[in-house]
Design a protein around this motif. Structure first.
Motif, short mmCIF file in Angstrom:
data_model
loop_
_atom_site.label_atom_id
_atom_site.label_comp_id
_atom_site.label_asym_id
_atom_site.label_seq_id
_atom_site.Cartn_x
_atom_site.Cartn_y
_atom_site.Cartn_z
N ILE A 159 0.84 -1.21 0.00
CA ILE A 159 0.00 0.00 0.00
C ILE A 159 0.87 1.26 0.00
CG2 ILE A 159 -0.29 0.06 2.54
CD1 ILE A 159 -3.20 1.04 1.98
N GLY A 192 -10.32 10.30 3.69
CA GLY A 192 -11.68 10.22 4.20
C GLY A 192 -12.31 11.59 4.19
N ASN A 193 -13.62 11.63 4.41
CA ASN A 193 -14.32 12.90 4.32
C ASN A 193 -13.88 13.92 5.36
OD1 ASN A 193 -15.84 12.25 2.12
ND2 ASN A 193 -17.78 12.86 3.03
N GLY A 227 -5.12 8.40 -2.05
CA GLY A 227 -6.37 8.13 -1.32
C GLY A 227 -6.29 6.92 -0.41
N ALA A 228 -5.08 6.57 0.03
CA ALA A 228 -4.92 5.37 0.86
C ALA A 228 -5.27 5.67 2.31
CB ALA A 228 -3.49 4.87 0.77
N MET A 229 -6.26 4.95 2.83
CA MET A 229 -6.55 5.06 4.26
C MET A 229 -5.40 4.44 5.06
SD MET A 229 -10.53 3.94 4.34
CE MET A 229 -10.74 3.95 6.12
N GLY A 234 -9.79 9.78 10.29
CA GLY A 234 -11.14 9.37 10.61
C GLY A 234 -11.07 8.17 11.55
N GLY A 259 -12.29 5.32 10.84
CA GLY A 259 -11.96 4.18 9.99
C GLY A 259 -10.46 4.09 9.74
N GLY A 260 -9.87 5.15 9.26
CA GLY A 260 -8.44 5.15 8.93
C GLY A 260 -7.56 4.94 10.14
N MET A 304 -6.86 1.43 10.97
CA MET A 304 -6.06 0.63 10.03
C MET A 304 -4.59 0.58 10.43
SD MET A 304 -7.61 1.19 6.25
CE MET A 304 -9.28 0.65 5.86
N ASN A 311 -17.06 9.63 13.57
CA ASN A 311 -18.47 9.70 13.20
C ASN A 311 -19.08 8.29 13.15
OD1 ASN A 311 -17.20 8.79 10.94
ND2 ASN A 311 -17.93 10.40 9.56
N TYR A 357 -17.66 4.61 8.05
CA TYR A 357 -16.86 4.92 6.87
C TYR A 357 -17.64 6.01 6.14
CZ TYR A 357 -14.13 0.60 7.57
OH TYR A 357 -13.30 -0.38 8.05
N THR A 398 -17.15 8.54 4.10
CA THR A 398 -17.06 8.83 2.67
C THR A 398 -17.96 7.89 1.88
OG1 THR A 398 -14.74 9.27 3.14
CG2 THR A 398 -15.38 9.19 0.82
N ILE A 399 -17.90 6.62 2.24
CA ILE A 399 -18.67 5.63 1.48
C ILE A 399 -20.16 5.78 1.80
CG2 ILE A 399 -18.81 3.19 0.82
CD1 ILE A 399 -16.01 4.66 0.39
C1 LIG Z 1 -7.04 1.31 2.30
C2 LIG Z 1 -8.36 1.82 1.83
N1 LIG Z 1 -9.46 1.05 1.97
C3 LIG Z 1 -10.65 1.52 1.58
C4 LIG Z 1 -10.78 2.75 1.00
C5 LIG Z 1 -12.15 3.25 0.52
N2 LIG Z 1 -12.55 4.36 1.42
C6 LIG Z 1 -12.33 5.65 1.10
S1 LIG Z 1 -12.78 6.70 2.31
C7 LIG Z 1 -13.36 5.44 3.26
C8 LIG Z 1 -14.00 5.70 4.60
C9 LIG Z 1 -13.12 6.51 5.52
O1 LIG Z 1 -13.66 6.42 6.80
P1 LIG Z 1 -13.09 7.27 7.97
O2 LIG Z 1 -11.62 7.09 8.08
O3 LIG Z 1 -13.86 7.00 9.21
O4 LIG Z 1 -13.33 8.78 7.49
P2 LIG Z 1 -14.72 9.49 7.19
O5 LIG Z 1 -14.97 9.37 5.72
O6 LIG Z 1 -15.78 8.83 8.02
O7 LIG Z 1 -14.52 10.91 7.59
C10 LIG Z 1 -13.17 4.21 2.64
C11 LIG Z 1 -13.56 2.91 3.24
C12 LIG Z 1 -9.59 3.50 0.83
N3 LIG Z 1 -9.60 4.72 0.25
N4 LIG Z 1 -8.42 3.03 1.29
#
Ligand SMILES: Cc1ncc(C[n+]2csc(CCOP(=O)(O)OP(=O)(O)O)c2C)c(N)n1
Ligand SMILES: [Mg+2]
Length: 563
Positions: free
Chosen positions: A88, A393-394, A417-419, A443, A445-446, A449, A471, A474, A476-477
């Motif tokens: 990655i 992420g958003n 765009g790598a989380m 975020g 989510g990130g 990871m 929040n 995920y 953004t999704i």
């Molecule tokens: C490694 C990886 N997996 C999946 C994605 C697809 N993806 C883009 S943004 C996102 C959600 C991000 O969630 P979070 O970190 O909580 O941030 P938020 O959008 O809630 O602010 C995902 C799953 C990605 N960009 N990178």
């Protein structure tokens, strides 16, 4: 030539080459496949070996090191499993044009192609992810091939180079002359191209500059800003490259990222000349390839890029200039300025729109934690040399819209765009600049990871401050779901741990913030703690972007549906 040279193991030759190329820091997760390299590092205390917790995090750290310093980030990982985890970060270095050297242990030469334990053909695996992949099969060729690796990683469009090291080669003892340091090679703009550039710009009515890409030194960034200011050219930046031009300058008019201001997008479309310097003008920056026609951009396009392959690849420029950023920026800054440019009012209007965008968008019901106010406070509070890292992420819309980036402060974010980038990048930045404030935006989510790399920063200096936007999704999704399939939420809700308690378990400073007025004291406490910190921002999940809410998105999508 090698008569008077001592015999060295392949592993010792690798470390001697790293020394010769001026490597000061390297990131690793250990593996038995490259024990000789690790052992040689025992005798090279001037190379700070950072012991990481997962190769994905280690690779992000090496990438962030490369982005921050302009020198290749060095990563050491073991064969199949280590290399797979690391991929990655290699992909991010490739998309982000970041110099990087990846040293991967490999099975012994006499076992290759038996599918030996953890064997992977790295030339195949990394072919589309790296700028170059090689394997060193003869210990006496270590100096030659590592020299080539550093040259390739840093010259033209920088990128990652993967070097596979068979474990028996690392044990072979050979005499070989080590040479270095590498000298990155960049093209220069020629006088005729510069004259043509000036002529085209002078003839424009509504010009706009777009700066981006990699390879910007502080001096190059200062030069390009001087050129823009001298000619009153409005400058925007590509996705996650907001630190090239000081955002407080009257020339700066915003960023073309995922949360680009609609006013800037409209202005870019209305421009009659685009001077793109360093940016590839990729999918995100070009707003899904809607800003310019393909291949005819439909306006005058001057495209300056370090790599010949990028010029004319998607958009057919009026004038293509292959040049390194420092070389181009110095030449542009030395050009005779265009007197009384007719686009002065155009630039002022673009700047006024950018400044108006710094005022948070009012929401119908004010959330208890007003992120617009938090970001405005942070904009004033962060020192000029603060380093801001960002995950994907958003949530990243908040710092990208409301903070003002500059040099020597930096913005380090994955244009891939790598989380999972935010924490490791922040850890790496605080290792490189332990005297500076480093803030990592993530975020929920990130963070989950690669958040374990917080452990890597313990005992390694003050550590970064992580701002964790929770929040519980995920987001953004979820945003895309609400747009395409309103109300049908699947696979995007998250149940999270107690983040402040998790931080405390690491030995980091942890705090949780649910109200606007709690943020400043929490941030000051994190600064005073002088160790890795996590501040959880319990945000209103409705705040899906800086400009809109989930409910508004869903209503719009439902209204647009055929009944
Ligand atoms: C490694 C990886 N997996 C999946 C994605 C697809 N993806 C883009 S943004 C996102 C959600 C991000 O969630 P979070 O970190 O909580 O941030 P938020 O959008 O809630 O602010 C995902 C799953 C990605 N960009 N990178
Ligand atoms: Mg989230």
């Amino acid at each position: 030539m090698t008569a008077n040279l001592p015999l060295m193991s392949g592993g010792q030759l690798v470390v001697a080459a790293l020394r010769a190329h001026g490597v000061r820091m390297a990131f690793s997760v250990a593996g038995e496949s490259y024990l000789e390299v690790l052992d040689a590092l025992f005798d090279a205390p001037e190379i700070h070996l950072v012991t990481c917790r997962q190769e994905g995090g280690a690779a992000f750290m090496a990438e962030a090191y490369g982005k921050l310093t302009g020198e290749p980030g060095v990563l050491l990982v073991t064969r199949g499993p280590g290399a797979c985890n690391a991929s990655i970060g290699v992909h991010t270095a490739f998309q982000d044009s970041t110099p990087m050297i990846v040293l991967v242990g490999q099975v012994a030469r006499h076992q290759i192609d038996r599918e030996a334990f953890q064997e992977v053909d790295f030339r195949k695996m990394y072919a589309p992810l790296a700028k170059w992949v090689t394997q060193i099969d003869m210990a006496e060729r270590v100096p030659e091939l590592l020299n080539q690796a550093f040259q390739v990683a840093t010259s033209g469009r920088p990128g990652p180079v993967v070097v596979a090291l068979p474990e028996d080669m690392l044990r072979d003892r050979r005499a070989a002359a080590v040479s270095g340091p590498y000298r990155a090679v960049h093209a220069h703009p020629c006088a005729a191209d510069l004259a043509e550039l000036r002529r085209l710009v002078a003839a424009a009515e509504r010009p706009i500059m777009l700066v981006g890409g990699s390879g910007w030194s502080d001096a190059a960034a200062a030069d390009i800003a001087r050129f823009a200011e001298a000619n009153q050219l409005p400058v925007c930046c590509s996705f996650r490259r907001q630190d090239i031009v000081d955002n407080r300058l009257s020339s700066f008019v915003g960023d073309l990222g995922t949360g680009a201001a609609p006013t800037l997008v409209a202005r870019f479309k209305a421009a009659d000349l685009v001077l793109a310097v360093g940016a590839r003008i990729g999918e995100i920056t070009s707003q899904s390839y809607t800003l310019l026609g393909i291949p005819d951009p439909g306006k005058t396009l001057i495209h300056v890029h370090a790599a010949a392959e990028e010029l004319g690849r998607v958009f057919r420029p009026t004038l293509a200039i292959q040049s390194g950023m420092a070389e181009f920026a110095a030449a542009a800054a030395a050009l005779e300025r265009i007197a009384a440019p007719r686009w002065r009012g155009w630039r002022e209007a673009a700047r006024a729109e950018y400044e108006a965008g710094l005022a948070p968008t009012p929401f119908a019901s004010a959330p208890a934690l007003d992120l617009g106010k938090v970001m405005s406070w942070l904009r004033e509070r962060l020192p000029d040399d603060a380093i801001v890292t960002s995950d994907a992420g958003n949530f990243s819309g908040w710092p990208n819209r409301f903070l003002q980036y500059r040099r020597p402060g930096r913005q380090l974010g994955p244009t891939s765009g790598a989380m999972g980038y935010g924490v490791p990048a922040a850890v790496a930045a605080s290792l490189v600049h332990s005297e500076r404030v480093v803030v990592g935006f993530c975020g929920d989510g990130g963070f989950m990871m690669t958040g374990q790399e917080l452990a890597t920063s313990l005992g390694e200096g003050p550590g970064p401050i992580i701002l964790l936007f929770n929040n519980a999704m995920y987001g953004t999704i979820r945003m895309h779901q609400e747009r395409r399939f309103p109300g049908r939420v699947v696979g995007t809700a998250l149940r999270n741990p107690d983040f402040a308690a998790l931080a405390a378990a690491y030995g980091a400073f942890g705090a949780s913030v649910a109200r606007t007025e709690e943020f400043a004291p929490a941030f000051e406490s994190a600064l005073a703690a002088r160790r890795a910190s996590v501040i959880e921002l319990r945000m209103d999940p409705e705040m899906i972007t800086t400009r809109t809410t989930l409910t508004a998105l869903r209503r719009q999508a439902e209204a647009a549906r055929p009944s």
